[in-house]
Design a protein around this motif. Sequence first.
Motif, PDB file in Angstrom:
ATOM      1  N   ARG A   1     -10.480   3.325   0.989  1.00 30.88           N
ATOM      2  CA  ARG A   1     -11.678   2.761   0.366  1.00 30.88           C
ATOM      3  C   ARG A   1     -11.409   1.387  -0.242  1.00 30.88           C
ATOM      4  O   ARG A   1     -12.299   0.550  -0.310  1.00 30.88           O
ATOM      5  CB  ARG A   1     -12.199   3.721  -0.716  1.00 30.88           C
ATOM      6  N   ALA A   2     -10.165   1.149  -0.648  1.00 31.52           N
ATOM      7  CA  ALA A   2      -9.793  -0.169  -1.222  1.00 31.52           C
ATOM      8  C   ALA A   2      -9.539  -1.220  -0.141  1.00 31.52           C
ATOM      9  O   ALA A   2      -9.319  -2.383  -0.458  1.00 31.52           O
ATOM     10  CB  ALA A   2      -8.560  -0.007  -2.105  1.00 31.52           C
ATOM     11  N   GLY A   3      -9.575  -0.799   1.133  1.00 28.86           N
ATOM     12  CA  GLY A   3      -9.417  -1.760   2.201  1.00 28.86           C
ATOM     13  C   GLY A   3      -8.068  -1.786   2.889  1.00 28.86           C
ATOM     14  O   GLY A   3      -7.840  -2.626   3.761  1.00 28.86           O
ATOM     15  N   PHE A   4      -7.174  -0.867   2.540  1.00 27.44           N
ATOM     16  CA  PHE A   4      -5.875  -0.797   3.197  1.00 27.44           C
ATOM     17  C   PHE A   4      -5.981  -0.002   4.488  1.00 27.44           C
ATOM     18  O   PHE A   4      -6.776   0.932   4.599  1.00 27.44           O
ATOM     19  CB  PHE A   4      -4.826  -0.135   2.271  1.00 27.44           C
TER      20      PHE A   4
ATOM     21  N   LEU B   1       2.163   1.697  -3.484  1.00 31.06           N
ATOM     22  CA  LEU B   1       1.055   2.143  -4.331  1.00 31.06           C
ATOM     23  C   LEU B   1       0.771   3.628  -4.078  1.00 31.06           C
ATOM     24  O   LEU B   1       0.572   4.400  -5.015  1.00 31.06           O
ATOM     25  CB  LEU B   1      -0.186   1.298  -4.056  1.00 31.06           C
ATOM     26  N   TYR B   2       0.787   4.023  -2.832  1.00 32.88           N
ATOM     27  CA  TYR B   2       0.593   5.426  -2.467  1.00 32.88           C
ATOM     28  C   TYR B   2       1.648   6.307  -3.149  1.00 32.88           C
ATOM     29  O   TYR B   2       1.324   7.328  -3.763  1.00 32.88           O
ATOM     30  CB  TYR B   2       0.656   5.568  -0.943  1.00 32.88           C
TER      31      TYR B   2
ATOM     32  N   ALA C   1       0.830  -1.214   0.000  1.00 31.15           N
ATOM     33  CA  ALA C   1       0.000   0.000   0.000  1.00 31.15           C
ATOM     34  C   ALA C   1       0.861   1.259   0.000  1.00 31.15           C
ATOM     35  O   ALA C   1       0.521   2.249  -0.637  1.00 31.15           O
ATOM     36  CB  ALA C   1      -0.927   0.003   1.210  1.00 31.15           C
TER      37      ALA C   1
ATOM     38  N   ARG D   1      -4.635   8.813  -0.299  1.00 35.04           N
ATOM     39  CA  ARG D   1      -4.883   8.121   0.968  1.00 35.04           C
ATOM     40  C   ARG D   1      -6.333   7.635   1.040  1.00 35.04           C
ATOM     41  O   ARG D   1      -6.604   6.523   1.493  1.00 35.04           O
ATOM     42  CB  ARG D   1      -4.569   9.041   2.147  1.00 35.04           C
TER      43      ARG D   1
ATOM     44  N   MET E   1      -8.305   6.866  -1.436  1.00 34.07           N
ATOM     45  CA  MET E   1      -8.465   5.726  -2.356  1.00 34.07           C
ATOM     46  C   MET E   1      -8.004   4.421  -1.694  1.00 34.07           C
ATOM     47  O   MET E   1      -8.664   3.387  -1.805  1.00 34.07           O
ATOM     48  CB  MET E   1      -7.645   5.939  -3.633  1.00 34.07           C
ATOM     49  N   LEU E   2      -6.857   4.493  -1.030  1.00 32.39           N
ATOM     50  CA  LEU E   2      -6.305   3.299  -0.400  1.00 32.39           C
ATOM     51  C   LEU E   2      -7.188   2.799   0.736  1.00 32.39           C
ATOM     52  O   LEU E   2      -7.407   1.590   0.884  1.00 32.39           O
ATOM     53  CB  LEU E   2      -4.882   3.574   0.102  1.00 32.39           C
TER      54      LEU E   2
END
Length: 172
Positions: free
Chosen positions: A166-169, A146-147, A143, A161, A163-164
């Motif tokens: 909301r994606a479950g991180f 990816l960030y 993560a 942040r 987005m991450l």
Amino acid sequence: MEDDEFTPTDDEPYEFTEQEREDIAADLEDLAAMRVVFAPQSVKGVVIACQDCGQNHFYEWELLRDNLEQMLSTGEPRMHEPAWDIDENEYIQWDYGKGYVDALTDTGLEPDRRIEVTQCPWCETPFDHTFRFCPRCGRSLGAVRLYAELISRGIEEREARAMLVRAGFDPF
């Protein structure tokens, strides 16, 4: 052995055609890209199936690079001892590695582009840039990479942040 079966070799090095030189240069580039992708996964080198003898030849990264560079400069491969006590699981087939690197390139990924992460954002433990998980808290560093990639592509920090999360991180 009969005389007509023996062809003496010249002491002159083989002169590659321009196409052969380009092919060897391309092999050097492919080898470098494969090394960047597979060496961090503990792959020691490549296996090449020899069309002359039918055997697999195992080459560590540096040995094959040196061999190809030697061919470009002298027209002949460098002599080396056959591999000894090989663990075949530590090598990849040339064709597989080349296909993998080509697929990365075709999808727009650069095999040698790495997001550098040197400290865990949760527990602040420093670590080697090749680590996939924090050695102290055990969290995945995917993560964080990816960030960093999202930020480098122009996405605002707050949006990246969000987005991450909301994606479950886990937030960091």
